[in-house]
Design a protein around this motif. Structure first.
Motif, PDB file in Angstrom:
ATOM      1  N   GLN A  39     -47.934 -42.678  35.030  1.00 59.52           N
ATOM      2  CA  GLN A  39     -47.962 -41.635  35.794  1.00 59.52           C
ATOM      3  C   GLN A  39     -46.434 -41.568  36.242  1.00 59.52           C
ATOM      4  O   GLN A  39     -46.097 -42.515  37.021  1.00 59.52           O
ATOM      5  CB  GLN A  39     -48.823 -41.661  37.042  1.00 59.52           C
ATOM      6  CG  GLN A  39     -48.792 -40.209  37.784  1.00 59.52           C
ATOM      7  CD  GLN A  39     -50.030 -40.431  39.075  1.00 59.52           C
ATOM      8  OE1 GLN A  39     -50.595 -41.172  39.230  1.00 59.52           O
ATOM      9  NE2 GLN A  39     -50.135 -39.284  39.446  1.00 59.52           N
ATOM     10  N   LYS A  43     -45.857 -35.923  38.061  1.00 55.56           N
ATOM     11  CA  LYS A  43     -46.701 -35.550  36.822  1.00 55.56           C
ATOM     12  C   LYS A  43     -48.183 -36.249  37.087  1.00 55.56           C
ATOM     13  O   LYS A  43     -48.344 -37.032  37.774  1.00 55.56           O
ATOM     14  CB  LYS A  43     -46.038 -36.148  35.827  1.00 55.56           C
ATOM     15  CG  LYS A  43     -44.788 -35.349  35.592  1.00 55.56           C
ATOM     16  CD  LYS A  43     -44.252 -35.779  34.027  1.00 55.56           C
ATOM     17  CE  LYS A  43     -42.870 -35.109  33.705  1.00 55.56           C
ATOM     18  NZ  LYS A  43     -42.532 -35.221  32.429  1.00 55.56           N
ATOM     19  N   GLU A  44     -48.997 -35.790  36.330  1.00 56.55           N
ATOM     20  CA  GLU A  44     -50.306 -36.179  36.231  1.00 56.55           C
ATOM     21  C   GLU A  44     -50.438 -37.544  35.400  1.00 56.55           C
ATOM     22  O   GLU A  44     -49.680 -37.861  34.612  1.00 56.55           O
ATOM     23  CB  GLU A  44     -51.277 -35.294  35.556  1.00 56.55           C
ATOM     24  CG  GLU A  44     -51.412 -33.865  36.133  1.00 56.55           C
ATOM     25  CD  GLU A  44     -52.362 -33.882  37.379  1.00 56.55           C
ATOM     26  OE1 GLU A  44     -52.173 -33.369  38.371  1.00 56.55           O
ATOM     27  OE2 GLU A  44     -53.453 -35.087  37.282  1.00 56.55           O
ATOM     28  N   GLU A  46     -51.508 -39.925  32.396  1.00 59.65           N
ATOM     29  CA  GLU A  46     -51.520 -39.808  31.300  1.00 59.65           C
ATOM     30  C   GLU A  46     -51.711 -40.706  30.280  1.00 59.65           C
ATOM     31  O   GLU A  46     -51.567 -42.007  30.861  1.00 59.65           O
ATOM     32  CB  GLU A  46     -50.240 -38.945  30.687  1.00 59.65           C
ATOM     33  CG  GLU A  46     -48.956 -39.712  30.410  1.00 59.65           C
ATOM     34  CD  GLU A  46     -47.997 -39.062  29.789  1.00 59.65           C
ATOM     35  OE1 GLU A  46     -48.277 -38.010  29.471  1.00 59.65           O
ATOM     36  OE2 GLU A  46     -46.800 -39.857  29.669  1.00 59.65           O
TER      37      GLU A  46
END
Length: 120
Positions: A39, A43-44, A46
């Motif tokens: 992460q 941002k998300e 991933e």
């Protein structure tokens, strides 16, 4: 419940390497596929890489394919992520977890993660 402790992160220059470790508690560790996620700020989280229970099958996100290698040592209840040719865009907090499907986490608890910072 499996507890996960990630380590091995740090500050490295672009092009450098790091090896992350994820130590898991519990006798059932060797029964499950495991994976790494990351992460970046803002941002998300991933998916990065996945390994099956025996270590015989792996799968990678396109962004890290050819640069990162996931492995595991079931005798030590540990999963590794060897990261080579690091890029600034690899900067993130890295987490491990049990996998659910090809790229999803199992929904179990996350560890504290380990920070990877790649300078340009």
């Amino acid at each position: 419940q499996v507890q996960l402790v990630e380590s091995g992160g740090g500050l490295v220059q672009a092009g450098g390497s790091l090896r992350l470790s994820c130590a898991a508690s519990g006798r059932t560790f060797r029964s499950y596929p495991m994976g790494w996620f990351r992460q970046a700020p803002g941002k998300e989280r991933e998916f990065v890489a996945r390994i099956n229970w025996s270590g015989g099958s792996t799968y990678y996100a396109d962004s890290v394919k050819g640069r990162f290698t996931i492995s595991r040592d079931n005798a030590k209840n540990t999963v590794y992520l060897q990261m080579n040719s690091l890029k600034p865009e690899d900067t993130a907090v890295y987490y491990c977890n049990r996998m659910d499907g090809l790229t999803g986490p199992s929904g179990g608890s996350w560890g504290q993660g380990t920070q990877v910072t790649v300078s340009s």
